[in-house]
Design a protein around this motif. Structure first.
Motif, PDB file in Angstrom:
ATOM      1  N   ASN B 310       0.842  -1.203   0.000  1.00 20.93           N
ATOM      2  CA  ASN B 310       0.000   0.000   0.000  1.00 20.93           C
ATOM      3  C   ASN B 310       0.874   1.248   0.000  1.00 20.93           C
ATOM      4  N   PRO B 311       0.291   2.405  -0.372  1.00 19.77           N
ATOM      5  CA  PRO B 311       1.091   3.637  -0.377  1.00 19.77           C
ATOM      6  C   PRO B 311       1.534   4.029   1.033  1.00 19.77           C
ATOM      7  N   HIS B 312       2.854   4.097   1.205  1.00 25.82           N
ATOM      8  CA  HIS B 312       3.435   4.536   2.467  1.00 25.82           C
ATOM      9  C   HIS B 312       4.419   5.651   2.195  1.00 25.82           C
ATOM     10  N   ILE B 313       4.796   6.351   3.276  1.00 29.66           N
ATOM     11  CA  ILE B 313       5.773   7.410   3.129  1.00 29.66           C
ATOM     12  C   ILE B 313       7.155   6.869   3.483  1.00 29.66           C
ATOM     13  N   PHE B 314       8.090   7.163   2.589  1.00 29.22           N
ATOM     14  CA  PHE B 314       9.473   6.740   2.772  1.00 29.22           C
ATOM     15  C   PHE B 314      10.357   7.972   2.826  1.00 29.22           C
ATOM     16  N   ILE B 315      11.567   7.799   3.375  1.00 26.98           N
ATOM     17  CA  ILE B 315      12.542   8.881   3.357  1.00 26.98           C
ATOM     18  C   ILE B 315      13.782   8.377   2.641  1.00 26.98           C
ATOM     19  N   LEU B 316      14.172   9.150   1.618  1.00 31.84           N
ATOM     20  CA  LEU B 316      15.370   8.822   0.853  1.00 31.84           C
ATOM     21  C   LEU B 316      16.481   9.768   1.272  1.00 31.84           C
ATOM     22  N   ASP B 317      17.606   9.194   1.676  1.00 32.33           N
ATOM     23  CA  ASP B 317      18.785   9.999   1.994  1.00 32.33           C
ATOM     24  C   ASP B 317      19.556  10.194   0.688  1.00 32.33           C
ATOM     25  N   LEU B 318      19.607  11.427   0.214  1.00 33.71           N
ATOM     26  CA  LEU B 318      20.212  11.684  -1.089  1.00 33.71           C
ATOM     27  C   LEU B 318      21.725  11.484  -1.075  1.00 33.71           C
ATOM     28  N   VAL B 319      22.318  11.540   0.104  1.00 32.16           N
ATOM     29  CA  VAL B 319      23.771  11.377   0.185  1.00 32.16           C
ATOM     30  C   VAL B 319      24.138   9.898   0.186  1.00 32.16           C
ATOM     31  N   SER B 320      23.496   9.144   1.097  1.00 35.08           N
ATOM     32  CA  SER B 320      23.864   7.733   1.205  1.00 35.08           C
ATOM     33  C   SER B 320      23.075   6.851   0.253  1.00 35.08           C
ATOM     34  N   SER B 330      -0.522   1.679   9.133  1.00 37.15           N
ATOM     35  CA  SER B 330      -1.721   2.147   8.451  1.00 37.15           C
ATOM     36  C   SER B 330      -1.687   1.764   6.981  1.00 37.15           C
ATOM     37  N   LYS B 331      -2.864   1.887   6.336  1.00 38.99           N
ATOM     38  CA  LYS B 331      -3.004   1.324   5.003  1.00 38.99           C
ATOM     39  C   LYS B 331      -2.634   2.257   3.863  1.00 38.99           C
ATOM     40  N   TYR B 332      -2.876   3.591   4.026  1.00 33.78           N
ATOM     41  CA  TYR B 332      -2.724   4.484   2.874  1.00 33.78           C
ATOM     42  C   TYR B 332      -2.286   5.854   3.379  1.00 33.78           C
ATOM     43  N   ASN B 333      -1.037   6.195   3.067  1.00 29.64           N
ATOM     44  CA  ASN B 333      -0.480   7.480   3.495  1.00 29.64           C
ATOM     45  C   ASN B 333       0.010   8.242   2.269  1.00 29.64           C
ATOM     46  N   SER B 334      -0.221   9.565   2.227  1.00 31.80           N
ATOM     47  CA  SER B 334       0.188  10.294   1.028  1.00 31.80           C
ATOM     48  C   SER B 334       0.467  11.756   1.332  1.00 31.80           C
ATOM     49  N   THR B 335       0.805  12.497   0.304  1.00 33.77           N
ATOM     50  CA  THR B 335       1.104  13.937   0.296  1.00 33.77           C
ATOM     51  C   THR B 335       1.969  14.386   1.473  1.00 33.77           C
ATOM     52  N   PRO B 336       3.195  13.859   1.610  1.00 29.94           N
ATOM     53  CA  PRO B 336       4.049  14.316   2.706  1.00 29.94           C
ATOM     54  C   PRO B 336       4.547  15.736   2.465  1.00 29.94           C
ATOM     55  N   ALA B 337       4.740  16.483   3.573  1.00 31.92           N
ATOM     56  CA  ALA B 337       5.310  17.831   3.474  1.00 31.92           C
ATOM     57  C   ALA B 337       6.247  18.015   4.661  1.00 31.92           C
ATOM     58  N   SER B 348      -1.041  12.975   4.883  1.00 37.54           N
ATOM     59  CA  SER B 348      -2.463  12.667   4.893  1.00 37.54           C
ATOM     60  C   SER B 348      -2.628  11.151   4.991  1.00 37.54           C
ATOM     61  N   ARG B 349      -3.517  10.682   5.844  1.00 36.78           N
ATOM     62  CA  ARG B 349      -3.718   9.235   6.023  1.00 36.78           C
ATOM     63  C   ARG B 349      -5.187   8.876   5.885  1.00 36.78           C
ATOM     64  N   LEU B 350      -5.447   7.774   5.182  1.00 37.97           N
ATOM     65  CA  LEU B 350      -6.800   7.279   5.027  1.00 37.97           C
ATOM     66  C   LEU B 350      -7.124   6.343   6.180  1.00 37.97           C
ATOM     67  N   GLU B 351      -8.163   6.731   6.981  1.00 38.05           N
ATOM     68  CA  GLU B 351      -8.574   5.880   8.097  1.00 38.05           C
ATOM     69  C   GLU B 351     -10.071   5.990   8.220  1.00 38.05           C
ATOM     70  N   GLY B 352     -10.755   4.870   8.316  1.00 35.60           N
ATOM     71  CA  GLY B 352     -12.208   4.937   8.463  1.00 35.60           C
ATOM     72  C   GLY B 352     -12.884   5.616   7.283  1.00 35.60           C
TER      73      GLY B 352
END
Lengths: 187, 430
Positions: B310-320, B330-337, B348-352
């Protein structure tokens, strides 16, 4: 054989030409009023040619709100049907495969036809993610058509994500209509 | 570490006599300063009730959103409210103390022709001194800007950080019949349409450096990435590669941008130069990778991927080059800021059945829910000072742009009525 094909193509297109202007229920665009404090932003202006003909002036008139609308430039084709998708999926159901088989036959029989496959999603979920999901749906449909012998050169794809729903009502009835791939002709 | 520093500062400033110490913005009811916002009075020339009303409306809106103050009802004001007081010697502080005010905002204006001179003051009632004062000289039409600037100044003098009230918010609106790009002030005033693509415009982002915006548009028949200079109106297509060119986000330095391209057969993240040239491909997984958001030091990206299902939020380290998952079960996470302060990521997270906005620390801890209930709240974006969020919500029916404090309180709609408004973006300092 040829005249039958021509009427199959021309008749729906002619009907569309009659129906499309009436279909455009969008209001006329308000004039660009972009007077930012220190800007000299100019709205693009189109001037229509006018010509004197026996004492009165006439002016060519465009299609107002929809003139130059690239999204509406692709037109539905009577011989090509849309296919549905399950939620958050881009796999082709048995029903979808049946429809695609018929579409493949039509496209193969019309070697001059250029088809754009549009991928669409229902409104749930992130807009960005749905643009990508819509693309996956269009790609899945294209791959299936190519596997049935349709020429790759006749097919292009585009995703509209959740931007162009068929049905704006909330709930599964509307959403299931929006999860689809459309097959349209491009000039 | 930050808490100790704040406490120390608080104690030192308390010992240094002013009653109003440097404080952080919290929700109302916590350290809210009782304050009196008095009407600005005409100094020379004829009184202009419209000017006074505009100033009052702007300051009231900004100060209430700030969460710093609880504004005293003007009906309770006494005689000093009707007197011009531009220096501490001119203010009857005893009167204000009787009303329980700890701060008083006073000012005066004079209009000659289309020139406006605005005097604005913030007084500390207990220590009976001026905390900050400004004189603005300009055109009558700039009255709202002047008032916003003083609200920023009030926040600066009380918290050490400039306010965001002079910045701009971009958004996508469809009231013209097509989805186009608009610009409005932080309080929703003076919306202006910036594009005339008559197609579909999506997902704007401000450059941190110039007055420019990135956005995606179908104008040329494909979702392409455009850049637009706001004041000159000049537009350029930055990326029209085959497939998607979406989610363009300027790096904090303004020297490159991250976006999703699908030209290589799948939605992946790439870095482009500001001329649109490809610098680096960032992801190679089979999944969909979208929605990049830079951290303030420009060496990490938060993004959305369904590579693990499912869509999750990840963090990419641009250096390493390392990628780690941020969101949990949770099942569906999106639009990180990513906050400009670096300490929290909103998403934003989809719940209920509904999307709501949450914030979380970049290490995945201290998750907090900011919005509740039905409807879908998405696309959170931070103010440049990191103390406020703007987001889109359809809880009122049509999609609209809302603003709130970073703790989720104080939410108010700012987009104009008519049509759907979403995909907000918040400018840097303007």
């Amino acid at each position: 054989m040829k005249t039958k094909l021509l009427t199959r193509l021309l008749l729906p297109l002619a009907l569309l030409a009659l129906v499309l202007p009436g279909c455009a229920k969008k209001p006329a665009p308000k004039p660009l009023d972009a007077d930012l404090s220190s800007s000299s932003y100019q709205a693009p202006v189109t001037t229509m040619p006018s010509q004197d003909v026996s004492g009165f002036r006439q002016q060519a008139v465009g299609d107002g709100a929809n003139a130059g609308d690239t999204v509406l430039a692709a037109v539905p084709v009577a011989g090509l049907e849309r296919i549905p998708f399950d939620y958050d999926a881009f796999t082709l159901s048995a029903q979808a495969q049946e429809i695609l088989t018929r579409n493949a036959a039509y496209i193969k029989a019309n070697k001059g036809l250029k088809v754009v496959i549009e991928g669409h999603c229902d409104e749930r979920g992130s807009d960005e993610y749905n643009l990508s999901l819509g693309e996956r749906r269009a790609l899945a449909a294209k791959a299936f058509l190519v596997s049935l012998g349709v020429a790759d050169s006749q097919l292009t794809i585009i995703s509209y994500g959740e931007e162009l729903p068929l049905d704006r009502s909330r709930g599964e009835a509307g959403w299931s209509k929006n999860r689809r791939a459309e097959f349209k002709a491009v000039r | 570490m930050n808490r100790y520093f704040a406490l120390l500062t608080l104690m030192l400033t308390l010992f240094a006599t002013p009653a109003l110490a440097q404080i952080e913005i919290r929700g109302p009811g916590q350290q809210a300063i009782p304050a009196a916002l008095t009407p600005f009075l005409p100094q020379e020339g004829a009184p202009s009730p419209q000017v006074a009303a505009e100033i009052e409306a702007v300051l009231r809106w900004d100060l209430e959103l700030s969460g710093l103050f609880s504004l005293i009802d003007p009906k309770a004001f006494l005689a000093d409210a009707a007197r011009i007081g531009l220096a501490s010697t001119q203010v009857d502080f005893a009167e204000w103390q009787m009303l329980g005010a700890e701060a008083v905002i006073k000012g005066a204006y004079s209009v000659t022709g289309d020139t406006l001179i605005l005097e604005a003051r913030l007084f500390d009632v207990v220590s009976r001194r001026l905390l900050t004062g400004r004189r603005y000289v300009g055109k009558l039409k700039d009255v709202r800007q002047m008032a916003h600037s003083f609200a920023d100044q009030i926040l600066l003098s009380l918290t050490g950080e400039n306010g965001p009230f002079s910045t701009r918010i971009a958004y996508i609106g469809n009231s013209s019949g097509h989805k186009e790009l608009y610009l409005m002030e932080v309080d929703g005033h003076d919306p202006v349409r910036l594009t005339n693509h008559r197609s579909i415009v999506l997902n704007p982002d401000f450059s941190g450096v110039g007055k420019e915006l990135l956005f995606t548009s179908y104008k040329a028949g494909n979702p392409d990435l455009y850049r637009k200079e706001i004041y000159s109106g000049k537009e350029a297509k930055l990326s029209s590669r085959q497939g998607l060119n979406t989610g363009g986000r300027y790096s904090p330095s303004g020297r490159e941008l991250a976006l999703t391209l699908s030209k290589d057969g799948n939605s992946e993240l790439y870095l482009l130069g500001t001329d649109g040239s490809e610098r680096k491909r960032l992801t190679k997984e089979w999944g969909i990778d979208v929605d990049p958001s830079w951290n303030p030091s420009g060496d990490k990206l938060a993004f959305v991927s369904d590579r693990q299902g499912n869509p999750h939020i990840f963090i990419l380290d641009l250096v390493s080059g390392a990628t780690n998952r941020l969101t949990g079960n949770s099942k569906y996470n999106s639009t990180p800021a990513w906050s400009p302060k670096g300490d929290r990521i909103a998403f934003s997270r989809l719940e209920g059945g509904s999307f709501n906005i949450f914030t979380i620390k970049p290490d995945g801890s201290d998750e907090r829910q900011l919005t509740f209930g039905g409807g879908n709240k998405e696309h959170p974006r931070w103010s440049p000072d990191g103390r406020f969020l703007v987001y889109s919500s359809d809880k009122e029916g049509r999609k609209a742009v809302f603003i709130m404090r970073a703790d989720g309180t104080g939410s108010v709609r700012i987009s104009p009525p008519g049509g759907d408004c979403n995909h907000p973006a918040w400018s840097g300092s303007w």
